[in-house]
Design an enzyme around this catalytic site. Structure first.
Site, short mmCIF file in Angstrom:
data_model
loop_
_atom_site.label_atom_id
_atom_site.label_comp_id
_atom_site.label_asym_id
_atom_site.label_seq_id
_atom_site.Cartn_x
_atom_site.Cartn_y
_atom_site.Cartn_z
N ASP A 128 -30.18 -45.23 21.92
CA ASP A 128 -29.88 -44.99 23.32
C ASP A 128 -30.83 -45.87 24.15
O ASP A 128 -31.73 -46.53 23.61
CB ASP A 128 -30.03 -43.49 23.67
CG ASP A 128 -29.20 -43.14 24.90
OD1 ASP A 128 -28.79 -44.06 25.63
OD2 ASP A 128 -28.96 -41.95 25.14
C1 BGC Z 1 -27.37 -42.40 28.08
C2 BGC Z 1 -26.20 -42.78 27.21
C3 BGC Z 1 -25.54 -44.01 27.73
C4 BGC Z 1 -26.57 -45.11 27.86
C5 BGC Z 1 -25.99 -46.42 28.34
C6 BGC Z 1 -28.28 -43.55 28.39
O1 BGC Z 1 -29.21 -43.24 29.37
O2 BGC Z 1 -28.10 -41.37 27.46
O3 BGC Z 1 -25.30 -41.71 27.14
O4 BGC Z 1 -24.47 -44.38 26.92
O5 BGC Z 1 -27.57 -44.71 28.77
O6 BGC Z 1 -25.63 -46.36 29.65
#
Ligand code: BGC
Length: 771
Positions: free
Chosen positions: A288
């Site tokens: 993530d």
């Molecule tokens: C989130 C994810 C997301 C990623 C990309 C993160 O902060 O937890 O769910 O896909 O950002 O935007």
């Protein structure tokens, strides 16, 4: 050298054009040849995923300010995300394919969470439909739109099971049940990756997130620590991830949280042992956002150490941290990782690109004309309205106040009543072409000249003006600003006086209350998930008018609605219904559509009951009944009954259904046998309706404690007024299995209770013996 590579690329493209995913040896050969040509730096580059904001990759992170174009040319980037617009994506793909030494195309990722250009209801609302086929179609339309705009990889489905209404991201999930969550997870994957033919031009690669257990953070605080036993994890939380992996999802995203003291991003048990070895997942795993970097805050090592730990645990792609690009070379030199570890990860990323057909045609998603013809299509908007109709949950309807007649004076009061952007909910940033319909606008269209609809704001969203300013601002630069706000700050007293004047000249009041879009989603935990104070005061004042009131709740989580339940005759939980919100809610309020959705999260009676879920254990001192009054030394509370306000699976209709005559085909079940359980469901009301019949099972005695009931099946039926249908379910030993203390997946002989009903509370039960 360069020529040779161009040759390799073009020969390979010709040779493998049209290759299907089944042809793994061709893929292996292609990737072998390609990797033979790659430098270590280029291999590491493939493991690097950059956010595209400002088009300066990694700006502010590790101080990297080298222009994106140059980095792509240098082979330092494997993919980009968060970029919208086919022409922009085409440009960056051209840089990669035409200017980098080995011409390797980029992945383009995007948070397509509930629709791309046309926004559907939030995932928690979609789950309330209990209709995986419908959700599959939502994913399909999202894939068609996203792929037409250059995106080939979506960061969805989010399949985290959650028992905690405080967590803002419960809005992105399917709720609290692992079985239903698994069915829905599969539907998302099927819709994005139809037939797992990733090279079909309108398929996109799914990314299952957030692996694992992100929904179980302590106290509902985002990113917080998760700790639980492995059997609990496997039985209550992991099933949806497993289901999505088995459905063929191409990629997984590691979660921010830790598990057993190891952040998921470095958790070999989760990434390697469970996901790859036990479940056979063959795709790649991305972190993530800054997941590797954050492990220094977790306190498990310095930058170099966390980089090595992530790669060795099974991470293939680094989202935003730039730790792979910065530290992996040194980690090899210091023998903290092996070249094999890098090769393995690089191969997985290249395989994903190969399966998507990007080596055959890197521009297959970059057709400007297709994007123009696809985005925001009328038929997608029509679908969004139909879907939104299926997601609204009727929580209360005393005296059949609903459906409403059109030919009357309707007062719409509340900060969410005239708030079009808020209707989209969290993660709706890519929605641009089609404007969302507010509740007031939807009602006005529906009523036309037959009646009159008037609006007043009535109150502020929250008590604290500073907080309100933050909440109506834009979030992460992705979502549009919510607009549940007054243009000038007026006092709650003034807003209320105005609202009471509007209410006084109405026949019925629709109170439009709840959360705005920024009060749910990432980084939006609430310690008190209820109707915020000024809104509750407004509701009290409206109730005091004595007029009939319908409360329409906008929310991304199960709110504590106890006062409302006691004083308001009709409550419709609309969630965030997406782009067609106002129209779809009007369809339900006026009875053009009979509501049929049922909640997939337990609505607490008191915030102190959270975390709360229907599939809890019995304890050694169970209370006699969930709604029984307080008794000392029982597992209960002094100040509130155990029963939730609305149980899992609950939701009303404008008609009624009666359940009777439950029958079992036998009172024993053998290992390879089948048992049929059936029940008669009758529509006892005056109009046609849809009902979701739910099957629960309880393992009465087993080697480890088991939940009081667990959902094991559901069926949807449509019945005309007075019509009756027998609904049956087949039970096999598979439905009785669980992970025991040794983590073996077993079915143990003994007595089982089987229950069927319209929700998890009002069930009819019988029992059988498994031998
Ligand atoms: C989130 C994810 C997301 C990623 C990309 C993160 O902060 O937890 O769910 O896909 O950002 O935007």
């Amino acid at each position: 050298m360069k020529l040779k590579n161009i040759l390799l690329y073009s020969v390979a493209s010709l040779l493998f054009a049209g290759c299907s995913k089944s042809n793994t040896s061709k893929m292996d050969n292609f990737i072998d040849q390609l990797m033979d040509e790659m430098t270590v730096k280029e291999k590491i580059g493939q493991l690097n995923l950059n956010v595209s904001g400002g088009f300066v990759a990694g700006e502010g992170i590790n101080g990297n300010t080298v222009p994106l174009e140059q980095r792509i040319e240098n082979g330092e980037i494997g993919g980009l995300f968060g970029m919208k617009n086919v022409e922009v994506i085409k440009h960056w793909q051209q840089v990669a394919v035409e200017k980098s030494r080995l011409h390797i195309p980029l992945l383009f990722g995007m948070d397509v969470i509930h629709g791309y250009d046309v926004t559907f209801p939030i995932p928690l609302a979609l789950a309330s439909s209990w209709d995986p086929d419908m959700i599959e179609q939502v994913a399909r339309t999202s894939a068609i739109e996203a792929s037409s705009d250059g995106v080939n990889w979506v960061f969805s489905p989010m399949v985290d099971v959650c028992h905690d209404a405080r967590w803002g991201r419960i809005a992105e999930s399917a709720g609290e049940d692992p079985y239903l969550g698994g069915e829905i997870a599969k539907a998302w994957v099927r819709g994005y990756q139809t037939n797992n033919l990733l090279d079909a031009p309108d398929n996109v690669m799914a990314c299952v997130k957030h692996y694992a257990l992100y929904g179980a953070g302590e106290a509902g605080r985002d990113y917080n620590t998760v700790d639980m036993s492995r059997p609990k994890a496997m039985n209550e939380f992991m099933l949806p991830y497993k289901a999505a992996a088995e459905q063929g999802a191409g990629s997984f995203m590691a979660s921010f949280n830790e598990f057993e003291g190891i952040p998921a991003t470095a958790n070999e048990y989760l990434l390697d042992e469970v996901l790859r070895k036990r479940w056979g997942f063959k795709g790649f795993v991305v972190t993530d956002y800054t997941g590797i970097m954050e492990m220094t805050n977790h306190g498990i090592g310095n930058e170099l150490e966390v980089t090595a730990r992530a790669l060795k645990a099974g991470i293939d792609m680094d989202m935003v941290s730039e730790y792979f690009t910065t530290h992996l070379q040194e980690a090899i030199e210091k023998k903290m990782v092996k070249m094999d570890d890098i090769d393995r990860a690089c191969r997985r990323v290249l395989e994903a690109k190969y399966k998507l057909g990007l080596f055959d045609d890197p521009y297959k998603y970059c057709d400007v004309a297709r994007a123009k013809a696809t985005l925001g299509k009328a038929e997608h908007v029509k679908q969004a309205r139909k879907v939104a109709q299926q997601c609204q949950v009727l929580l209360k309807n005393d005296g059949n106040l609903l459906p409403l007649k059109r030919n009357q004076r309707i007062a719409v009061i509340g900060p969410l009543g005239n708030s079009a952007n808020d209707m989209l909910g969290c993660w709706s940033g890519s929605s641009e072409k089609v404007l969302p319909v507010s509740l007031i606008d939807g009602l006005k269209i529906a009523v036309g000249t037959q009646g009159r609809v008037e609006y007043a704001t009535g109150s502020h969203l929250v008590k604290n003006p500073e907080l309100e300013k933050i909440l109506v601002g834009s979030f992460m630069g992705l979502a549009k600003a919510g607009n549940a706000k007054e243009s000038t700050w007026r006092s709650n007293g003034e807003l209320l006086r105005e609202a009471l004047v509007v209410a006084s000249r109405s026949d019925v009041i629709i109170a439009a209350l709840g959360e705005n879009m920024n009060m749910n989603g990432e980084g939006a935990s609430r310690a008190t998930p209820n109707l915020p104070e000024p809104q509750l005061q407004l509701l009290e004042a409206l109730v005091a008018t004595g007029k009939p009131i319908v409360l329409v709740v906008f929310t991304g989580r199960p709110l504590e609605l106890t006062w409302a339940d006691q004083h308001v005759p009709a409550i419709l939980n609309a969630w965030f219904p997406g782009v067609e919100a106002g129209n779809a809610i009007a369809d339900v309020l006026f009875g053009d559509v009979n509501p049929s959705a049922k909640i997939t999260v337990t609505f607490p009676r008191s915030i102190g009951q959270i975390p709360i879920h229907y599939n809890h254990k019995n304890t050694g001192r169970p209370h006699s009944a969930d709604d029984a009054p307080y008794i000392r030394f029982k597992s209960n509370y002094i100040d509130v009954v155990n029963a939730p306000l609305y149980p899992f699976g609950y939701g009303l209709s404008y008609t009624t259904f009666a359940y009777a005559r439950m029958k079992l085909s036998s009172n024993t079940l053998s290992k390879d046998g089948k048992l049929t359980v059936s029940i008669q469901v009758k529509n006892t009301g005056a109009r046609a309706g849809k009902e979701t019949v739910q099957l629960y099972i309880h393992d009465v005695i087993s080697s480890s404690t088991r939940p009081v009931k667990e959902l094991k099946g559901f069926k949807q039926i449509e019945l005309q007024a007075g019509e009756c249908q027998i609904v049956s379910f087949e039970i096999t030993s598979e439905d009785l299995k669980f992970y025991n203390h040794e983590l073996e997946y077993v079915c143990e002989p003994g007595e089982f209770e089987v229950m069927i009903g319209p929700n998890s509370r009002d069930v009819i039960s019988a029992s059988f013996v498994y031998n």
